[in-house]
Design an enzyme around this catalytic site. Structure first.
Site, PDB file in Angstrom:
ATOM      1  N   ASP A   1       0.994  -1.373   0.186  1.00 38.69           N
ATOM      2  CA  ASP A   1       0.160   0.054  -0.117  1.00 38.69           C
ATOM      3  C   ASP A   1       0.825   1.400   0.042  1.00 38.69           C
ATOM      4  OD1 ASP A   1       0.836  -0.593   2.650  1.00 38.69           O
ATOM      5  OD2 ASP A   1      -0.729   0.509   3.685  1.00 38.69           O
TER       6      ASP A   1
ATOM      7  N   ARG B   1       4.162   4.007   6.231  1.00 41.15           N
ATOM      8  CA  ARG B   1       3.447   3.397   7.502  1.00 41.15           C
ATOM      9  C   ARG B   1       3.403   2.009   7.694  1.00 41.15           C
ATOM     10  NH1 ARG B   1      -1.759   5.823   6.307  1.00 41.15           N
ATOM     11  NH2 ARG B   1      -2.107   3.843   5.204  1.00 41.15           N
ATOM     12  N   GLU B   2       2.816   1.381   6.548  1.00 39.99           N
ATOM     13  CA  GLU B   2       2.323  -0.251   6.720  1.00 39.99           C
ATOM     14  C   GLU B   2       3.350  -0.959   5.878  1.00 39.99           C
ATOM     15  OE1 GLU B   2      -2.018  -0.752   7.054  1.00 39.99           O
ATOM     16  OE2 GLU B   2      -1.759   1.385   6.325  1.00 39.99           O
TER      17      GLU B   2
ATOM     18  N   ASP C   1      -5.512  -3.098  -2.713  1.00 37.46           N
ATOM     19  CA  ASP C   1      -4.675  -2.009  -3.420  1.00 37.46           C
ATOM     20  C   ASP C   1      -4.191  -2.539  -4.736  1.00 37.46           C
ATOM     21  OD1 ASP C   1      -4.740  -1.559  -0.645  1.00 37.46           O
ATOM     22  OD2 ASP C   1      -3.479   0.192  -1.062  1.00 37.46           O
TER      23      ASP C   1
ATOM     24  N   TRP D   1     -11.214  -6.412  -1.910  1.00 38.20           N
ATOM     25  CA  TRP D   1      -9.710  -6.837  -1.366  1.00 38.20           C
ATOM     26  C   TRP D   1      -9.533  -8.153  -1.761  1.00 38.20           C
ATOM     27  CZ3 TRP D   1     -11.887  -2.125  -0.111  1.00 38.20           C
ATOM     28  CH2 TRP D   1     -10.865  -1.147   0.007  1.00 38.20           C
TER      29      TRP D   1
ATOM     30  N   GLU E   1      -2.443   8.935  -1.019  1.00 36.64           N
ATOM     31  CA  GLU E   1      -3.301   7.992  -0.630  1.00 36.64           C
ATOM     32  C   GLU E   1      -4.844   8.633  -0.389  1.00 36.64           C
ATOM     33  OE1 GLU E   1      -3.076   6.780   3.770  1.00 36.64           O
ATOM     34  OE2 GLU E   1      -4.448   5.145   3.521  1.00 36.64           O
TER      35      GLU E   1
ATOM     36  N   HIS F   1       1.141   5.960  -2.346  1.00 41.50           N
ATOM     37  CA  HIS F   1      -0.021   5.188  -2.382  1.00 41.50           C
ATOM     38  C   HIS F   1      -0.313   4.745  -4.019  1.00 41.50           C
ATOM     39  CE1 HIS F   1      -1.278   4.028   1.633  1.00 41.50           C
ATOM     40  NE2 HIS F   1      -2.244   3.409   1.165  1.00 41.50           N
TER      41      HIS F   1
END
Ligand code: RAM
Length: 857
Positions: free
Chosen positions: A445, A449-450, A457, A524, A750, A768
């Site tokens: 993504d 951050r992640e 995505d 997803w 994002e 993103h």
């Protein structure tokens, strides 16, 4: 004359380290117009043994041709010869090769060597609490001259290998991010050149990587929380003998300068800290069943970026600006007195005044403590998403002392786009950067951050990704991991690889929706069907459909079963409800701009929008499953899923489309209804008007989130309002694509309003790729370049006759070779590769053309 090039095995040139039946592809060249391949023949040999002879196959296929010969032997270089005949009776042939790795678990003689050094239990997200990286070392003698040597290696953690102090290559983060519970890749290296007669030393420096990181920890049974390595160095000597040097009791372990390594946050490097005396390792039996040869190219540097400026912010911070958001690291010349501590904090955007701005939930930071020796420092076990670095502890910063090094899984470039509007060109560049920055071993993504393999995505972005780069091996690898992460009931998790962080999150949000176990997520989990389907649509790759067929089917069956067995909250007639997937947690129309709130996601949106997102996407997955079955000629399945999709469509129409407007006054609901062909004919005009009204009431700005945005511009064209599609794309008020460009974005945001009108950034990601999905529309509708239903063997060129642009050019490297389109007021030029045909519509007339360059005026 016919000639052949780009002979590839698994889309790579003469790869090392294959452990599955490979697939072959090639490109034909011929100046004679209208050339098609008529047949091919492949022979694969191992010395004078023929391992496979395909015979002459009357076929136009030139990619994704799978090896069907005798079982492949380990550690063998196979030669393959390709002969092709074309439609003019010309012949050509060419050769290539590939080398197998260890085909059977029994080929491994190495033992797992695990660190015996005590490890403090790290805290999640707390910078600097992860334990020191561990250096595994093995000294050995080579009793002769080396003619050929291969190293097979892997680790729990990520490792940096060196032989006699030299790095083996420039790859990063081996052994890659995988579903570690069942898949662990190993790497194959040609180390012939680095070995010497006599004493040698092999080291593997192991950082925590994804596997050992508390916030990246895999969902798996029998998780073992210590760095470990497995390596097998096979050396062939000039005297005909061979030696194997393997991990085991002779391997030592020690810690050194990397005092804390965190792939998500950064590392603490103390140059004063020498490596300790090697300690004995533990020898756990982790087995070999999980091992697979890395099936795709590694993460590597993608060029480098020089400093654009170094400045002092209003707050007095020293900030280095590279002018471009990348994912990677920096190489920094450090020459400071011993004991000086230097801190590098990486960030994507400044605040509105030009100060450091941390848009993340935690720092991205490297700390270096000097031993007084001048050196180039670069983080070893982490990467960062950044454009800027705030530097403390260094005096006199010189621009030439900093270089930014973008990292990405290496892939062949496959596209370019340019046009007469510079802002769209910048948008396209931003898309390319976000793609690179988010393909670090798995599709992520964001690189900050992640760094997580969110299924939604890549589902949204896959088509654009395929037009820009040859992502086939990369996505194929990820799909293998998806299959491994799929639960017994068919559920595909929100991220692949699935980590304990997202397992907790899934259970937490599930509770809110009344579930005690993890359920599939519309838009997803549908990646299971949609990503392979998109790959086939853009490249004609049937292997991907074949290889992942069971996973796809289990996902479609999950949707069907869940709809049948669980009643939704709306209290619909069970005869209808049994065909609606309308239970469980869903992100829904994630990130609708008008519904965003400061400080975090608005969890009301999933609740409201899931009511249409889930039944619509459920229907789509089942319908696409029917198409896939048809493509593979599995007639019974095709009839089953087609029939079921028809019943789902009917149920959707009866439940939500009896009236002349939808129950939800959200643009996304109308967009998806049109995109998935769900609108009953009698309502087409009314729904179209409704969508246009919503758009106009919103000042001509979109108000869609993740799942509907990819379809919006196409839907406007479909309802006869291409003018509005142009208006949306050229919109510069927020939310819009060009708003971000005007605000100086160098990657895709994002959130549509990541920076407000006054230049103040939000706590969100600035890198993103999801909304970069518009790239696919730009190729098809601005350049006018469109694939057929199964790749580019027959494609369309349809430049718009009402384009706001003065000129546009696009290029795509298909499996057949280069397709290019360029048009301006004077005319159109199209390049059609050998073995393809195109239909070209220009100024109201359609022309059928074969290979060659064509001009139309
Ligand atoms: C965010 C991720 C990602 C999205 C999920 C739902 O945290 O960044 O883009 O798929 O949430």
């Amino acid at each position: 004359m016919l000639s052949l090039d780009r002979l590839a095995t698994g889309r790579a040139d003469a790869p090392l380290g294959i452990d599955r039946a490979p697939d072959f592809s090639w490109v034909l060249h011929c100046r004679t117009p209208n050339t098609l391949q008529v047949s091919y023949r492949i022979t694969v040999t191992d010395g004078d043994q023929v391992a496979w002879d395909s015979g002459e196959v009357a076929s136009r296929q030139q990619a994704f041709v799978r090896y069907e010969g005798a079982p492949l032997r380990s550690r063998t270089r196979y030669q393959w010869t390709l002969s092709v005949r074309d439609s003019h009776g010309q012949k050509a042939s060419a050769h290539s090769s590939f080398e197998t790795a260890l085909m059977h678990p029994g080929d491994w003689v190495a033992a797992w060597a695990e660190s015996s050094i005590e490890r403090a239990v790290p805290e999640a997200w707390a910078w600097g609490t992860q334990p020191p990286a561990v250096l595994f070392s093995r000294d050995f003698d080579v009793p002769g001259d080396v003619v050929h040597a291969r190293l097979y290696a892997t680790a729990y953690g990520t490792y940096l290998p060196q032989l006699n102090g030299e790095r083996l290559d420039d790859r990063e983060f081996a052994p890659e991010h995988t579903a570690y519970g069942s898949i662990l890749y190993y790497q194959t290296y040609d180390v012939t050149r680095l070995l010497r007669r006599g004493g040698n030393q092999l080291t593997l420096y192991v950082g925590d990587g994804w596997y050992l990181c508390p916030h990246g920890r895999p969902v798996m049974q029998d998780y073992h929380g210590a760095p470990a390595v497995l390596f097998q160095l096979e050396i062939h000597l000039a005297n005909g003998t061979s030696v194997i040097v393997a991990s085991g009791e002779d391997t030592g372990c020690a810690t050194g300068p990397v005092l804390s390594s965190d792939i998500f946050r950064g590392e603490l490097f103390d140059a004063r800290q020498p490596f300790g005396t090697p300690q004995p390792v533990r020898l756990p039996d982790y087995g070999y069943a999980q091992l697979a040869a890395q099936p795709m190219a590694p993460v590597r540097p993608f060029g480098s970026l020089a400093v654009q400026q170094i400045y002092v912010s209003p707050r007095g911070e020293v900030i280095v600006d590279f002018g471009q958001i990348i994912a990677g690291k920096a190489r920094i010349r450090i020459d400071v007195p011993r004991d000086t501590e230097v801190t590098f904090e990486y960030f994507e955007v400044t605040d509105e005044h030009g100060n450091y701005f941390n848009s993340m939930i935690a720092d991205q930071k490297d700390v270096y403590v000097s031993d007084g020796v001048a050196r180039d420092y670069e983080t070893r076990f982490s990467f960062h998403g950044f454009r800027y670095i705030r530097v403390t502890g260094l005096n006199q910063l010189r621009e030439r002392d900093f270089v930014a090094i973008p990292l990405t899984t290496e892939k062949a470039d496959a596209g370019s786009f340019s046009c007469s509007d510079g802002r769209l060109n910048r948008l396209y560049e931003n898309i390319r950067w976000s793609q690179r920055n988010n393909m670090m071993s798995v599709p992520t993504d964001c690189p900050t951050r992640e760094k997580a393999g969110f299924t939604g995505d890549i589902q949204i972005y896959a088509a654009t990704a395929l037009l820009n780069e040859d992502v086939t091996p990369f996505l194929d690898s990820w799909l293998r991991n998806l299959a491994a992460a799929q639960a017994d009931d068919g559920v595909v998790p929100m991220t692949v690889p699935f980590t304990t962080l997202y397992e907790r999150l899934s259970l937490g949000v599930g509770k809110e929706f009344g579930d005690t176990q993890i359920t599939g997520i519309a838009g997803w989990s549908d990646a299971a069907v949609m990503v392979p389907h998109t790959m086939h649509r853009l490249t004609g790759n049937r292997l991907v459909l074949n290889d992942h067929y069971d996973t796809m089917k289990r996902w479609a069956d999950y949707v069907i079963r869940t709809a049948r067995e669980r009643r939704g909250a709306a209290g619909l007639d069970p005869a209808i409800d049994q065909y609606l997937w309308n239970t469980g947690f869903h992100f829904g129309e994630w990130l609708i701009p008008s519904q965003e709130q400061p400080g975090g996601p608005n969890w009301q949106i999933p609740k409201i929008s899931a009511a249409y997102v889930a039944p619509f996407f459920g229907y789509l997955s089942v319908r696409l499953m029917g198409e896939v079955a048809q493509t593979l000629d599995r007639q019974a399945d095709a009839a089953h899923y087609r029939g079921h999709a028809a019943r789902m469509k009917d149920a959707i129409q009866r439940a939500f489309m009896a009236n002349d407007e939808l129950p939800w006054q959200l643009m996304g609901a109308y967009v998806l209804a049109f995109a998935f062909d769900l609108v009953p004919p009698e309502h087409t005009t009314r729904y179209a008007t409704k969508l246009v009204d919503l758009l106009e009431a919103n000042g001509g700005c979109l108000d869609t989130g993740f799942v509907a945005t990819p379809y919006f511009l196409d839907v406007l064209t479909k309802i006869g309002r291409r003018d509005l599609a142009y208006e949306l794309l050229w919109q510069a008020k927020a939310p819009s694509w060009l708003y971000a460009v005007d605000k100086g974005a160098t990657a895709i945001w994002e959130s549509w309003k990541a920076i407000d009108e006054h230049g103040a950034p939000k706590l969100t990601s600035f890198d993103h790729y999801a909304f970069g999905c518009v790239g696919d529309w730009m190729f098809r509708n601005l350049a006018g370049l469109r694939s057929g239903e199964a790749g580019f063997d027959h494609f369309q060129v349809v430049p718009p006759d009402d384009s706001p642009l003065a000129w546009c050019r696009a290029r795509h490297e298909t499996v057949h070779g280069t397709v290019s389109v360029g048009w301006d007021a004077k005319g159109l030029e199209v390049e059609v590769p050998v073995n393809t045909t195109a239909s070209v519509t220009w100024r109201g007339r359609t022309h059928s053309v074969g290979s060659g360059r064509h001009q139309f005026s």
